[in-house]
Motif scaffolding. Structure first.
Motif, mmCIF file in Angstrom:
data_model
loop_
_atom_site.group_PDB
_atom_site.id
_atom_site.type_symbol
_atom_site.label_atom_id
_atom_site.label_comp_id
_atom_site.label_asym_id
_atom_site.label_seq_id
_atom_site.Cartn_x
_atom_site.Cartn_y
_atom_site.Cartn_z
ATOM 1 N N THR A 4 34.035 34.760 49.170
ATOM 2 C CA THR A 4 35.323 35.325 49.552
ATOM 3 C C THR A 4 36.238 34.256 50.152
ATOM 4 N N GLY A 19 38.092 40.838 47.718
ATOM 5 C CA GLY A 19 37.080 41.867 47.964
ATOM 6 C C GLY A 19 36.755 42.660 46.716
ATOM 7 N N ALA A 20 37.750 42.928 45.896
ATOM 8 C CA ALA A 20 37.515 43.663 44.652
ATOM 9 C C ALA A 20 36.669 42.831 43.694
ATOM 10 N N ARG A 21 36.937 41.546 43.626
ATOM 11 C CA ARG A 21 36.149 40.679 42.743
ATOM 12 C C ARG A 21 34.701 40.591 43.212
ATOM 13 N N VAL A 22 34.501 40.441 44.502
ATOM 14 C CA VAL A 22 33.143 40.324 45.028
ATOM 15 C C VAL A 22 32.395 41.655 44.911
ATOM 16 N N SER A 23 33.055 42.754 45.179
ATOM 17 C CA SER A 23 32.369 44.045 45.085
ATOM 18 C C SER A 23 32.044 44.401 43.641
ATOM 19 N N ALA A 24 32.883 44.009 42.692
ATOM 20 C CA ALA A 24 32.567 44.229 41.280
ATOM 21 C C ALA A 24 31.347 43.421 40.868
ATOM 22 N N THR A 26 28.931 42.346 42.908
ATOM 23 C CA THR A 26 27.778 42.909 43.600
ATOM 24 C C THR A 26 27.306 44.193 42.937
ATOM 25 N N ALA A 27 28.228 45.052 42.578
ATOM 26 C CA ALA A 27 27.859 46.320 41.930
ATOM 27 C C ALA A 27 27.184 46.075 40.589
ATOM 28 N N SER A 56 34.126 37.567 35.925
ATOM 29 C CA SER A 56 34.922 38.234 36.956
ATOM 30 C C SER A 56 35.858 37.258 37.676
#
Length: 59
Positions: A4, A19-24, A26-27, A56
Motif C-alpha cells: 500500500t 486499498g481496492a487494489r490490495v483487497s482485490a 487478497t480476495a 491488478s
C-alpha cells in the motif's frame, strides 16, 4: 503494508484506490488458493497469485 505504501507513494494512487487494489489481490488469493491447493501443485497456485498481482497493478 509495503504494497500500500508503494502504491500510494511511488505510483501516486489515492488511499481508496490502493486499498481496492490490495483487497482485490487478497480476495483472489484467499478464494483461489484453498480449493486449488488440494488439487494442484503449490507452484501453480503461487504462479496464479503472482499473475493476479501483476494484472491488478497494471495501470
Amino acid at each position: 503494508m509495503f504494497i500500500t505504501y508503494y502504491l500510494q507513494i511511488v505510483l501516486v494512487y489515492s488511499p481508496v484506490l490502493a486499498g481496492a487494489r490490495v483487497s482485490a489481490l487478497t480476495a483472489s488469493i484467499v478464494i483461489g488458493s484453498r480449493p486449488l491447493s488440494s488439487r494442484l501443485l503449490p507452484r501453480a497456485v503461487m504462479g496464479s497469485a503472482l499473475l493476479v498481482a501483476v494484472l491488478s497493478h497494471r495501470g
